[in-house]
Motif scaffolding. Structure first.
Motif, short mmCIF file in Angstrom:
data_model
loop_
_atom_site.label_atom_id
_atom_site.label_comp_id
_atom_site.label_asym_id
_atom_site.label_seq_id
_atom_site.Cartn_x
_atom_site.Cartn_y
_atom_site.Cartn_z
N GLN A 100 56.36 -46.02 45.03
CA GLN A 100 57.43 -47.02 45.03
C GLN A 100 58.22 -46.99 43.72
O GLN A 100 59.46 -47.03 43.71
N ARG A 109 66.40 -46.54 47.66
CA ARG A 109 65.98 -47.88 48.04
C ARG A 109 65.14 -47.90 49.32
O ARG A 109 64.11 -48.56 49.39
N SER A 110 65.62 -47.16 50.34
CA SER A 110 64.89 -47.21 51.61
C SER A 110 63.48 -46.64 51.46
O SER A 110 62.51 -47.20 51.98
N GLU A 162 61.23 -49.11 49.79
CA GLU A 162 60.78 -50.19 50.67
C GLU A 162 59.67 -49.70 51.61
O GLU A 162 58.76 -50.45 51.94
N ALA A 167 56.64 -49.84 49.61
CA ALA A 167 56.20 -51.24 49.51
C ALA A 167 55.47 -51.67 50.77
O ALA A 167 54.49 -52.45 50.71
N LEU A 168 55.91 -51.17 51.91
CA LEU A 168 55.25 -51.50 53.18
C LEU A 168 53.83 -50.93 53.21
O LEU A 168 52.89 -51.61 53.63
N LEU A 226 59.79 -58.71 53.21
CA LEU A 226 59.84 -57.24 53.21
C LEU A 226 60.49 -56.73 54.49
O LEU A 226 61.27 -55.77 54.46
N ARG A 272 64.18 -56.82 54.10
CA ARG A 272 64.68 -55.74 53.25
C ARG A 272 64.69 -54.41 53.99
O ARG A 272 65.63 -53.62 53.87
N LEU A 273 63.64 -54.15 54.76
CA LEU A 273 63.58 -52.91 55.52
C LEU A 273 64.68 -52.88 56.58
O LEU A 273 65.31 -51.84 56.82
N GLU A 282 59.93 -49.71 60.67
CA GLU A 282 59.20 -50.19 59.50
C GLU A 282 59.34 -51.71 59.36
O GLU A 282 58.39 -52.40 58.97
#
Length: 851
Positions: free
Chosen positions: A282, A291-292, A295, A298-299, A326, A329-330, A338
């Motif tokens: 991350q 960014r994608s 994320e 992060a998932l 989250l 954001r995804l 996701e």
């Protein structure tokens, strides 16, 4: 000027070969040697080309923003450039590089739009001369972006166009990349064997043309293996790639490898490792401005934290609110699947807290799975719905979700290749299956519990085996693996260094395993049996299906009188006694132990056998009486020598991976007619074993006898194919870390379990007078894989083998008595029971499959 051009050419080659950090260093040098403000159009062209290449390399090792700044500078230089072919080509390059950088940053929609513009320019170029590599390069990068957007049809069309163009224009490296990308397309559509085949072709070409690109293919192979549930194998591939990626400072690929390795750690139940790797990925993605991707990392990190919370482990920060945030954001970066995964994690956490309205709301927001939705996402959605039904007291609804989910998983499994892939898939439905089995056990309905046990265990053995695909590369690698294994064994005996041989042995095992993923084929799945299917076939037998759920051991017993469910108590004490008994019998195995040691170990083993008997069979005594038994073990119980348990001494026992597998084998044995071919094999370094094989000529005068120098792998395999009975007396080795490399030692090296699935027709009945070849590596779903298991999965009806080490004399005496009894007309299980009853602690043979 020439220096700058040379540096730029070197840098472009390094970037193409997966070494962007080297490219950045070379390109910065190129900029320094170029004149500032002078040099005319030629210098400006060189500077523009350097900046275009630098943009990609900087975006890979630094940030997307830095790369785009360099592209902006290049575009500004072209503003005052006169019209012509050079300006046209450079403008296309700027646009295509911009599209590629956006793709690598996960900005797929913007990337596709720019790729389309660049391709349209090239297709409408008319007679304007451009580099022959430009069009296939841009089309390939658009195809990659289609893959990232979940558009396999468009992606495959692009990649096949690139492959054809590369062949026409003599661009082998471009062809290799296109093949690897076709692997990505196959993976996207769920064709894991197809993906692995493409990756293997690409890797072979990369090793010759661009070795620094091999780690990229290893990442792709790792993610395909994760889709098949093979966490250990995926981790191995990724661990090979990571060191080189770190050396090359390949920022994007390194972060992707760490992310995939985190997913493998998650499947391996290494939650801390998954969290740390995902966190590192991350941070790398964030520094790059991806960014994608950040994320997605992060998932993965949240998945590890959520599992910890769901297991009542403290100190984790996963909450429904964080998961929902989250998910938003995804969704903002277009990652629908996701985002759904994050919502489902939030729903499970909310259910755990008792916040059912929150959980229902999150599940309601989950997008309907699409064609390319990963199987683990589909299974998690089913699990969320099932858990909600359980929380609402809707038991039937929960079981309906579990049934539908396992049916979906079955369709995924049906597309898999070798035994590894077939068995690994079960991991994705593990929690869903456990929920269903738990509900069935709570209901105390033995027939329902039996039905769910059959649906969730040992699916490998349901598939009709097909002839394997002939593959000369695989055959060569297996032959080399055999040679290296033999050399390694000899070096160890002679006390010579073995480091290089061990490394080569491991490398060959990996390669043979990989080739087997797509060169082994399996046919239609047979239907899962129910209690109603089994009971009429049992006659005077009893079938006992063991299971462990919530750390409690239970057994479903089927007899002609019906079905019963028996609670046996805590599972771990039985497992521990089983492990202790196994250790005792291994110590007791050698033929010439000092008598005091024999007496002490025999007493210990006898006590443990009695204790295990009391736990496993004692509570079933009234139900099974003195009946013959068909035993379906679970976990560590696969290693139990059932004839050593006091109440089973002399009693016929058959061990099967599932009732469905037993019923299939029993029906196959009844329907197959009688083949007449008998094969007797005596391996090396077994004096009494060889003598025992020769003695069997009296019982089987027409048998093919292979011993001494005749017992080569080629001869043995040729005689095994299509035989009725194969008796093999040879040393055997069970490999717990790579079960399909369990082996028999023959005159010219080992015969691997892996090779058995490649026989046209495996022997109907096999007797393995060798150590521990009835042992198995247990995968999720109680999938037992090993030497004997490979024979059963490939179509053998019965395998007699040992679950422990066995002394040469004990093995010879056991099978000699066994064959005498069989020749007198006794069924296999009866004959084996009588033969082992004479000395059950030193004759740990079991009858697998059917009698």
């Amino acid at each position: 000027m020439r220096d700058a051009l040379a540096l730029r050419a070197q840098a472009h080659a390094r970037a193409e070969a997966g070494r962007p950090a080297d490219a950045v260093r070379l390109l910065r040098r190129a900029l320094r040697v170029l004149p500032l403000g002078t040099g005319g159009l030629e210098a400006t062209e060189v500077r523009t080309r350097v900046l275009i290449t630098l943009a990609y390399a900087e975006a890979e090792v630094g940030s997307t923003a830095t790369g785009l700044v360099h592209l902006g500078t290049a575009s500004d230089l072209l503003a005052s450039w006169p019209d012509g072919s050079v300006r046209f080509e450079l403008q296309v390059l700027v646009k295509a590089q911009h599209a590629l950088i956006l793709h690598r940053a996960g900005r797929s929609a913007e990337s596709i739009a720019l790729h389309d513009e660049a391709i349209e320019l090239l297709q409408n170029a008319g007679d304007v001369p451009v580099s022959p590599i430009l069009l296939p390069g841009v089309v390939m990068n658009r195809g990659l972006t289609h893959i990232a957007s979940g558009r396999p049809v468009e992606a495959e069309a692009d990649m096949r166009l690139v492959a054809r163009t590369a062949d026409e224009r003599g661009l082998p490296l471009v062809k290799a990349k296109a093949l690897g990308n076709l692997g990505d397309v196959a993976k996207l559509t769920g064709d894991v064997p197809g993906a692995l085949r493409y990756y293997a072709e690409a890797e072979l070409m990369f090793r010759e043309l661009a070795p620094d690109l091999v780690p990229r293919t290893q990442i792709d192979q790792g993610t395909a293996l994760l889709a098949a549930g093979l966490a250990d194998e995926a981790a191995e591939q990724l661990d090979l790639a990571l060191p080189q990626l770190r050396r090359n400072r390949a920022g994007q690929d390194l972060a992707e490898a760490e992310l995939a390795r985190a997913a493998a750690a998650l499947l391996q139940d290494d939650l801390d490792g998954a969290r740390l790797l995902a966190g590192s990925a991350q941070r790398r993605f964030a520094r790059r401005g991806s960014r994608s991707w950040a994320e997605v990392a992060a998932l993965t990190k949240m998945r590890a934290e959520a599992v910890a919370v769901l297991r009542d482990e403290h100190g984790r920060s996963a909450t429904p609110a964080r998961a929902a945030k989250l998910a938003r954001r995804l969704g903002d970066v277009g990652l629908t699947d996701e985002a759904s995964m994050a919502k489902m994690l939030g729903a499970r956490l909310a259910i755990r807290r008792g916040s059912l309205p929150t959980a229902r709301a999150l599940v309601a927001q989950v997008s309907r799975p699409g064609r390319t939705t990963p199987v683990d996402h589909r299974m998690l959605l089913r699990l969320c719905r099932a858990e909600l039904s359980v929380s609402a007291g809707d038991r039937a609804g929960a079981l309906a979700e579990a049934g539908a989910g396992l049916t979906e998983l079955g369709r995924v499994r049906d597309r898999m290749g070798g035994l590894d892939l077939l068995s690994g898939t079960a991991v994705h439905g593990r929690e869903l299956g456990e929920l269903a089995v738990g509900l069935a056990l709570e209901g105390s309905d033995a027939r329902e519990a039996f039905a769910w046990l059959e649906r969730t265990r040992a699916q490998v053995y349901r598939y009709e085996p097909l002839p394997a695909i002939d593959d000369p590369v695989l055959a060569d690698r297996v032959a080399e693996a055999r040679s290296v294994s033999r050399a390694l064994q000899q070096a160890r005996l002679e006390g010579r260094p073995v480091t290089e041989l061990e490394a080569r042995d491991e490398e060959l095992q990996r390669e043979v395993t990989r080739l087997g993923w797509y060169t082994s084929r399996w046919g239609r799945p047979r239907p899962v049996c129910t209690a109603d299917d089994v009971v009429p076939v049992l006659g005077e037998r009893a079938l006992v299906s063991f299971t462990t759920h919530d750390e409690e051991l239970s057994a479903v017993v089927l007899t002609s009188d019906g079905a019963s469910l028996v609670r046996l108590g805590a599972a771990e004490p039985a497992a521990e006694i089983s492990r202790q008994l196994h250790a005792d019998l291994d110590v007791l195995a050698p033929d010439h132990l000092p008598q005091p040691l024999v007496d002490a170990v025999t007493a210990s083993a006898a006590r443990r056998a009695e204790a295990l008997d009391a736990v496993l069979i004692g509570p079933l005594a009234e139900l099974v009486g003195t009946r013959e038994l068909v035993v379906v073990p679970t976990g560590s119980l696969y290693a139990v020598p059932w004839g050593a348990l006091p109440s089973l001494r002399g009693r016929p026992v058959v061990v099967a991976p599932s009732a469905t597998a037993w019923l299939t084998a029993a029906r196959g044995a009844a329907d197959s007619g009688r083949r007449e071919g008998v094969v007797l094999v005596g391996g090396p370094d077994l004096p009494e074993g060889v003598g025992e094989v020769r003695r069997l000529r009296a019982a089987f005068p027409d048998a093919a006898l292979l011993d001494g120098d005749l017992a080569t792998v080629q001869n043995v395999v040729a005689e095994l194919d299509g035989s009725r009975l194969a008796h093999v007396a040879a040393h055997g080795v069970h490999e717990p870390d790579n079960a399909l490399f369990s082996r028999l030692e023959l005159a010219d090296g080992p015969l691997f379990a892996h090779e058995l699935s490649r026989l046209g027709r495996v022997p109907e009945r096999v007797v393995l007078a060798a150590c521990e070849l009835a042992l198995s590596h247990i995968r999720p779903g109680d999938e037992a894989l090993g030497f004997a298991g490979a024979l059963l999965a490939s179509g053998s009806h019965t395998v007699v083998a040992a679950v422990n080490r066995v002394g040469d004399r004990a093995a010879a005496e056991t099978v000699d008595e066994f064959h005498r009894l069989v020749s007198e007309g006794k069924p296999v299980a009866h004959a084996l029971a009588e033969a082992t009853a004479l000395d059950p602690l030193r004759r740990p043979f079991v009858c697998l499959g059917t009698s």
